[in-house]
Design a protein around this motif. Sequence first.
Motif, PDB file in Angstrom:
ATOM      1  N   ALA A 195      11.270   6.660  -0.053  1.00 35.81           N
ATOM      2  CA  ALA A 195      12.619   6.619  -0.611  1.00 35.81           C
ATOM      3  C   ALA A 195      12.709   5.647  -1.778  1.00 35.81           C
ATOM      4  N   GLU A 196      11.988   4.531  -1.689  1.00 35.92           N
ATOM      5  CA  GLU A 196      11.994   3.550  -2.769  1.00 35.92           C
ATOM      6  C   GLU A 196      11.244   4.084  -4.001  1.00 35.92           C
ATOM      7  N   ILE A 197      10.158   4.821  -3.765  1.00 43.74           N
ATOM      8  CA  ILE A 197       9.410   5.397  -4.881  1.00 43.74           C
ATOM      9  C   ILE A 197      10.287   6.377  -5.658  1.00 43.74           C
ATOM     10  N   VAL A 198      10.997   7.227  -4.909  1.00 41.42           N
ATOM     11  CA  VAL A 198      11.859   8.204  -5.565  1.00 41.42           C
ATOM     12  C   VAL A 198      12.975   7.508  -6.348  1.00 41.42           C
ATOM     13  N   ALA A 199      13.535   6.449  -5.770  1.00 38.31           N
ATOM     14  CA  ALA A 199      14.610   5.727  -6.450  1.00 38.31           C
ATOM     15  C   ALA A 199      14.104   5.059  -7.727  1.00 38.31           C
ATOM     16  N   TYR A 203      18.413   6.398  -4.005  1.00 36.25           N
ATOM     17  CA  TYR A 203      17.861   5.746  -2.810  1.00 36.25           C
ATOM     18  C   TYR A 203      18.644   6.160  -1.565  1.00 36.25           C
ATOM     19  N   GLU A 204      19.959   6.160  -1.654  1.00 40.36           N
ATOM     20  CA  GLU A 204      20.780   6.579  -0.522  1.00 40.36           C
ATOM     21  C   GLU A 204      20.578   8.063  -0.213  1.00 40.36           C
ATOM     22  N   TRP A 205      20.421   8.875  -1.257  1.00 41.76           N
ATOM     23  CA  TRP A 205      20.180  10.299  -1.030  1.00 41.76           C
ATOM     24  C   TRP A 205      18.850  10.532  -0.319  1.00 41.76           C
ATOM     25  N   ALA A 206      17.842   9.758  -0.687  1.00 42.95           N
ATOM     26  CA  ALA A 206      16.543   9.892  -0.043  1.00 42.95           C
ATOM     27  C   ALA A 206      16.586   9.465   1.416  1.00 42.95           C
ATOM     28  N   GLU A 259      22.429  -4.556  -2.959  1.00 41.52           N
ATOM     29  CA  GLU A 259      22.152  -3.981  -1.652  1.00 41.52           C
ATOM     30  C   GLU A 259      20.783  -3.310  -1.577  1.00 41.52           C
ATOM     31  N   LEU A 260      20.109  -3.160  -2.706  1.00 47.48           N
ATOM     32  CA  LEU A 260      18.803  -2.513  -2.717  1.00 47.48           C
ATOM     33  C   LEU A 260      17.745  -3.415  -2.108  1.00 47.48           C
ATOM     34  N   PRO A 261      16.687  -2.875  -1.539  1.00 48.04           N
ATOM     35  CA  PRO A 261      15.593  -3.689  -0.981  1.00 48.04           C
ATOM     36  C   PRO A 261      14.928  -4.531  -2.081  1.00 48.04           C
TER      37      PRO A 261
END
Length: 609
Positions: free
Chosen positions: A486-490, A558-561, A509-511
């Motif tokens: 999910a992080e890679i896609v974001a 990121y939320e979508w993933a 709010e992101l990692p």
Amino acid sequence: YTQMAGRAGRRGLDKVGTVILCCFGDEPPPQLTLRNMLTGSSTKLESQFRLTYNMILNLLRTEELSVENMIKRSFSEFATQRALTQNDYPKLLSRGMKGLAKLEKEYEQDADSRVGAEDIGHYFSTSGELLTLNINILSFLLSSAGGTAGGALVPGRILLVTSARKHGYVATPAIVVKSPTVSSTSSGIGSGSSKSSTTGAGKDTAICIVLLPESYVPGSDSDEKGKAKPATLNYTGSAKQRHYAIHEIGISEIVLVSSSKHKVDSKALFKDKSGPSLGLGMGLGSARDPFARAKLVGGRRMDDDPFAGMMARGKKGGGTGPQTAGASSEQSQIDQVMGYLVDAETQEAKSSLGAMDLTECTKGISQGNDMFEFRSACNRVEGLLSTLRLFQSHHHPSIERHYAAIERKETLKATVDTLRHLLSNESLALFPDFLQRKALLQTLGYVDSNDAVQVKGRVACEVNTCEELIVTEMVFEGILNDLEPAEIVAALSALIFQEKSADSELDSELPDSLVLCCEKMRKIATNLGEMQRDHGLQIDPKDYCANSLKFGLVHVVYEWALGVPFSNICELTLVQEGSIVRCITRLDELCREVRNCARVVGNPTLYRK
């Protein structure tokens, strides 16, 4: 409008088509707007073809088509390539090369006759630099200070002129008898270009009496006495055991503007072919002469001297008439001018003919960048003139023949070089950009010195959706290896999303790992921008980073993933829903390309993610 109005009427049936303009609103558009729409020119087609690193790498991997041929086939080079084909430039180049080889062979065979003029090659190049500088200087003076160039080309000024191939003299003295014509004067009388060509006084040319070399021998081909009348253009005469000619001298033929100036009778030395003008100035022609077309009465014109041929009162016998006196006066003027020219030749033989300080001609002209360049050019002229006088060829008795031979050879050589350049890849508009981009690829290790594509280049060939260099560097630096899918896609969404958004900053709010990855992406993009700028590309590193990476949808993607419903993620941003869907759709293609990159580089961890 052109597309719609072109459909008015039925082809083959109607001779006239009717177009009705519906002007919505209280008032119709302004008349100027309607006129531009109805009669204005259509939009010019411009090529949008641009070289990309992916295109260069893919073409370097294939042997069927080169980058140069791809550029030639683009619309930007279409007109140029068609002109080269229609003008038969390849045939002209072949003929020019054969002629150049023949001239060079003759020049080498004639080496024994150039004793004392072995430095003619260097002399010719120095003379060419001096002539080029004088063109720039005198052009500036003519445009700024008028026809006399601020006094530099006033009648009576002694010049050194060179016209080896056209007239057969090199650095020979000449005296100005008519200054260049000011453009405003010719347009004010409405004479047009035909009058200028008739009188020989163009905007950048002056009428001069030129002292011909001592080696000049009148002949049937070169003697102009039978063709031109005395005191007219192209007349060749003799005085004081030397020959002279009245020639039109362009500023491209002036080697030196001397400080010597003498008082001369310009009207006696040079007579305009347009005839008398009732004292209103030479070159006005019949526009202001009411008797220009008067019929001859008794073999003469009505405006001629009515007392021509009468004897003076108190004189016995056949006295001297006005015509004879006029001819004697003109001959004395010629003798006086020839004395000035011979003296100038003697001074130049001793390298003592003084040069005029042309900076004095710029009094009253506003200062600026042009003035700075003008003064710099004047200083360079002084140095080149001193160098020119040090050559042995400058004082050689046969300088005209040797100068004409090398000028013919060098002129043809310059033409051949121009044709070669036009037919070569260097003439392509995008060729410098290709060389700069290829040099950058070699620096980054994408290709080697032999243009063979390396592993990094093969990885970049897999990326077609976004900036291939940034993705390749991300893969090789391994900044995606430790991230979750999910992080890679974001992170990759920053390469896809290209719209302006107020949410350009990363959300808190992101990692932390995703935020760190985005910062590394910024650093990679900035470094690549700096390297492209260092290799000559017109790229600003900050602009390159800002245009290549936009983090407005990182949080959304990121939320979508993570599986958040689409209605909820739309509340996280002000970006339109269509833009979000478009970004996610293209992101799927980019993820496939990154997976192929991992396969090529041999990274199973990233490939599985």
